[in-house]
Design a protein around this motif. Structure first.
Motif, PDB file in Angstrom:
ATOM      1  N   LYS A 185     -26.355  67.284  40.368  1.00  0.00           N
ATOM      2  CA  LYS A 185     -26.385  66.965  41.634  1.00  0.00           C
ATOM      3  C   LYS A 185     -25.584  65.562  41.929  1.00  0.00           C
ATOM      4  O   LYS A 185     -24.945  65.218  42.948  1.00  0.00           O
ATOM      5  CB  LYS A 185     -27.962  66.764  42.455  1.00  0.00           C
ATOM      6  N   ASP A 189     -22.452  64.827  44.136  1.00  0.00           N
ATOM      7  CA  ASP A 189     -22.736  63.855  45.174  1.00  0.00           C
ATOM      8  C   ASP A 189     -21.338  63.062  45.004  1.00  0.00           C
ATOM      9  O   ASP A 189     -20.636  62.569  46.067  1.00  0.00           O
ATOM     10  CB  ASP A 189     -23.853  63.240  45.216  1.00  0.00           C
ATOM     11  N   TRP A 190     -21.129  62.688  44.071  1.00  0.00           N
ATOM     12  CA  TRP A 190     -19.906  61.690  43.733  1.00  0.00           C
ATOM     13  C   TRP A 190     -18.636  62.257  44.174  1.00  0.00           C
ATOM     14  O   TRP A 190     -17.847  61.799  44.665  1.00  0.00           O
ATOM     15  CB  TRP A 190     -19.993  61.297  42.197  1.00  0.00           C
ATOM     16  N   GLN A 192     -17.942  64.679  46.292  1.00  0.00           N
ATOM     17  CA  GLN A 192     -18.010  64.609  47.591  1.00  0.00           C
ATOM     18  C   GLN A 192     -17.524  63.506  48.349  1.00  0.00           C
ATOM     19  O   GLN A 192     -16.892  63.492  49.251  1.00  0.00           O
ATOM     20  CB  GLN A 192     -19.517  64.952  48.219  1.00  0.00           C
TER      21      GLN A 192
END
Length: 192
Positions: A185, A189-190, A192
């Motif tokens: 996750k 997230d990084w 994104q």
């Protein structure tokens, strides 16, 4: 070696040695063979796994040698993980330059150069290798001693504890699914 020596000699001859930060590093580990896999073995990264073009330690873990008279104490060793993305903010800080008005992935390494026992204020470092070249498209995250590799072809995640397994031989993803999911996750997230 000769070329590096010539640069260092030139800095001395020009009287710039004491005013110059010199960084010697690489963006990837050694190339085992040419990309076709044919021919002689030209380097080994043992005990690290694999080679240039992969997200295993043999592909991404490289030494960095720094000389900065008056700041870096000769002969010191720092074991804090860093990436080449850290060089832009480092050089900017050293030069007193303003960084571009855009997201900057790296963190200045100046605190480590001043005191190699310190650590950087970040939770993880990230790698993105989205193409075929010695491996398959993948991303990786390193958080402390933990490293997760996510191949983009849907194969199972790979999770390693680098403190216990520098050669990345024991995939712990199935034994530690919560840790693997949390790191996956963070990686997503990084990205994104």
């Amino acid at each position: 070696d000769r070329s590096v020596g010539q640069i260092m000699d030139s800095l001395d001859a020009l009287g710039l040695t004491d005013r110059t930060l010199v960084v010697f590093t690489s963006d990837n580990g050694g190339l085992r063979k040419i990309y076709t896999g044919i021919g002689e073995v030209v380097s080994t990264n043992a005990p690290l796994r694999d080679e240039k073009g992969t997200l295993y330690e043999g592909g991404i873990r490289v030494p960095m040698i720094v000389r900065w008279p008056g700041v870096v104490t000769p002969g010191t060793v720092c074991r804090e993980p860093a990436t080449t993305a850290d060089l832009l903010p480092t050089f900017g800080r050293v030069a007193g330059a303003e960084l571009p008005k855009q997201p900057i992935d790296g963190t200045s390494l100046v605190p480590l150069l001043v005191d190699p026992r310190t650590s950087l204020d970040r939770e993880a470092i990230y790698f993105h290798y989205p193409h075929y070249h010695h491996s398959r498209p993948a991303g990786a995250i390193r958080a402390g001693d933990w490293k997760l590799i996510e191949f983009f072809d849907g194969t199972p995640l790979e999770l390693y504890n680098l403190a216990d397994d520098i050669g990345e031989k024991v995939n712990l993803a199935t034994e530690m699914p919560e840790k693997a999911r949390r790191l996956q996750k963070m990686l997503a997230d990084w990205r994104q």
